[in-house]
Motif scaffolding. Structure first.
Motif, mmCIF file in Angstrom:
data_model
loop_
_atom_site.group_PDB
_atom_site.id
_atom_site.type_symbol
_atom_site.label_atom_id
_atom_site.label_comp_id
_atom_site.label_asym_id
_atom_site.label_seq_id
_atom_site.Cartn_x
_atom_site.Cartn_y
_atom_site.Cartn_z
ATOM 1 N N SER A 18 32.979 23.259 54.663
ATOM 2 C CA SER A 18 34.174 22.740 55.307
ATOM 3 C C SER A 18 35.378 23.598 54.947
ATOM 4 C CB SER A 18 34.408 21.294 54.856
ATOM 5 O OG SER A 18 34.615 21.246 53.456
ATOM 6 N N GLU A 19 36.482 23.431 55.694
ATOM 7 C CA GLU A 19 37.692 24.219 55.431
ATOM 8 C C GLU A 19 38.202 23.946 54.025
ATOM 9 O OE1 GLU A 19 42.206 24.861 57.204
ATOM 10 O OE2 GLU A 19 40.713 23.749 58.351
ATOM 11 N N THR A 20 38.141 22.698 53.596
ATOM 12 C CA THR A 20 38.504 22.349 52.224
ATOM 13 C C THR A 20 37.229 22.159 51.417
ATOM 14 O OG1 THR A 20 40.557 21.248 52.906
ATOM 15 C CG2 THR A 20 39.675 20.687 50.735
ATOM 16 N N GLU A 21 37.070 22.954 50.370
ATOM 17 C CA GLU A 21 35.888 22.829 49.518
ATOM 18 C C GLU A 21 36.118 21.736 48.481
ATOM 19 O OE1 GLU A 21 34.046 26.663 48.240
ATOM 20 O OE2 GLU A 21 35.869 27.489 49.123
ATOM 21 N N HIS A 22 35.091 20.946 48.265
ATOM 22 C CA HIS A 22 35.180 19.846 47.306
ATOM 23 C C HIS A 22 34.313 20.171 46.093
ATOM 24 C CE1 HIS A 22 34.619 15.270 46.384
ATOM 25 N NE2 HIS A 22 35.349 15.890 45.471
ATOM 26 N N TYR A 23 34.961 20.331 44.937
ATOM 27 C CA TYR A 23 34.259 20.566 43.681
ATOM 28 C C TYR A 23 34.299 19.279 42.862
ATOM 29 C CZ TYR A 23 34.427 25.690 44.365
ATOM 30 O OH TYR A 23 34.276 26.964 44.832
ATOM 31 N N VAL A 24 33.159 18.869 42.371
ATOM 32 C CA VAL A 24 33.083 17.701 41.493
ATOM 33 C C VAL A 24 32.738 18.174 40.091
ATOM 34 C CG1 VAL A 24 31.850 15.558 40.974
ATOM 35 C CG2 VAL A 24 32.427 16.123 43.339
ATOM 36 N N PHE A 25 33.483 17.677 39.102
ATOM 37 C CA PHE A 25 33.236 18.027 37.711
ATOM 38 C C PHE A 25 32.702 16.806 36.975
ATOM 39 C CE2 PHE A 25 36.471 20.928 39.253
ATOM 40 C CZ PHE A 25 35.996 22.162 38.816
ATOM 41 N N LEU A 26 31.458 16.909 36.536
ATOM 42 C CA LEU A 26 30.852 15.863 35.727
ATOM 43 C C LEU A 26 31.222 16.135 34.270
ATOM 44 C CD1 LEU A 26 29.010 13.552 34.932
ATOM 45 C CD2 LEU A 26 27.037 15.052 35.326
ATOM 46 N N LEU A 27 32.098 15.303 33.724
ATOM 47 C CA LEU A 27 32.610 15.504 32.370
ATOM 48 C C LEU A 27 31.724 14.738 31.386
ATOM 49 C CD1 LEU A 27 36.445 15.094 33.070
ATOM 50 C CD2 LEU A 27 35.023 17.169 33.180
ATOM 51 N N VAL A 28 30.994 15.491 30.587
ATOM 52 C CA VAL A 28 30.140 14.902 29.557
ATOM 53 C C VAL A 28 30.986 14.699 28.308
ATOM 54 C CG1 VAL A 28 28.041 15.233 28.181
ATOM 55 C CG2 VAL A 28 28.147 16.095 30.535
#
Length: 316
Positions: A2-12
């Motif tokens: 998509s035009e906007t990339e979605h990054y998810v950060f799994l914080l351990v």
């Protein structure tokens, strides 16, 4: 994509706050400099409410381990004592998202989580240098490398700290061009961006000003024979010099004997394994070339001021 990339950060729990900031800030600055919403990011944790970093900062997260939707990449970010926070629920989540086609990466010690989930066998992997000894003991099938990051493998990995910024700048350049990546680096006052192939720690030559190939070769032989140590005379034979010449080289460049340098190398590996694994003291002593636990305990105490067991249980 998509035009906007979605990054998810799994914080351990215990995640590296430095790596966290170096991951998110380049994305924020890319949006600012470009004037476009190129990136969107969100944070998740196992409890779905907060995550506490290794410096005790508490971060509010956007959710827990629910199924992800419309995500370009999931980064697993951890830090100190990561093995204490790898739970069945965490591993199930990662395996499920991988099965659903989510692209997955790991930052700092996050490679431990992916390896525990069975994803990294045979995969070139970057990991903070401090964890290399314990990681190789537990996951010998993983192709561990000293690169600051790996971006062209099945799973993207970065070794942590500022290497995370190097990775993000690389991804920005890959997806949006070098001009934007340079502009983001300028905004960060970050003028020493490293390529993926850069090694995490400077070479032995750079650390000590060594330009003598015989000494470099001797130290490499030591590193390769920690579990079954060889004598200085054997090392000298392999290098092709006399034992006396070897002694002089170590004295000139490192201000110690070959035997002392080799013992220090073995003890520091033992120290890492004590702090980073659950191996018994006996197992660690054998893997570091000590034939008896009593001898190991004696030289360890002389070096660090306490016994191996005390060193493992003390508060760092």
């Amino acid at each position: 994509m998509s035009e906007t990339e979605h990054y998810v950060f799994l914080l351990v729990e215990g995640f590296s706050h430095l790596a966290f900031s170096c991951a998110v800030e380049p994305l924020r600055i890319a949006n600012l400099v470009s004037g476009k919403p190129l990136y969107h990011w969100s944070y998740i944790s196992e409890n779905g409410d907060t995550a506490t970093s290794s410096n005790d900062s508490v971060t509010l997260v956007h959710g827990g381990l629910e199924p992800l939707n419309k995500v370009d990449i999931l980064f697993v970010l951890s830090g100190l004592n990561v093995w204490e926070h790898i739970t069945p629920g965490l591993l199930s989540f990662i395996r499920r998202e991988r099965a659903h086609g989510i692209k997955i990466g790991a930052l700092c010690s996050g490679a431990f989580v992916l390896a525990k989930a069975g994803l990294l066998d045979g995969v070139p992997t970057a990991l903070h240098w401090e964890y290399h000894d314990s990681f190789m003991e537990e996951f010998p099938e993983v192709s561990l490398c000293r690169n600051v990051f790996v971006s062209d493998a099945k799973y993207i990995t970065a070794s942590g700290g500022t290497a995370t910024a190097d990775l993000m700048l690389h991804l920005i350049e890959k997806n949006h061009g070098s001009d934007l990546a340079v502009a983001v680096a300028d905004q960060m006052v970050y003028n020493a961006v490293r390529e993926a192939t850069a090694e995490q720690r400077v070479s032995l030559q750079s650390r000590h000003g060594i330009r003598n190939p015989n000494l470099v070769r001797a130290i490499q032989i030591m590193a390769d024979s920690i579990e079954d140590p060889v004598s200085p005379s054997v090392i000298a034979d392999e290098v092709g010099i006399s034992t006396r010449q070897l002694e002089r080289l170590f004295g000139r460049y490192l201000n110690c004997s070959p035997a002392k340098y080799f013992l220090d190398m073995r003890l520091h590996k033992a120290q890492n394994l004590l702090l980073q694994t659950e191996q018994s003291v006996t197992e660690i002593s054998l893997s570091c070339g000590f034939k008896t636990q009593a001898h190991f305990a004696r030289v360890f105490r002389a070096q660090f001021g306490n016994t191996p067991l005390m060193h493992r249980t003390k508060i760092i």
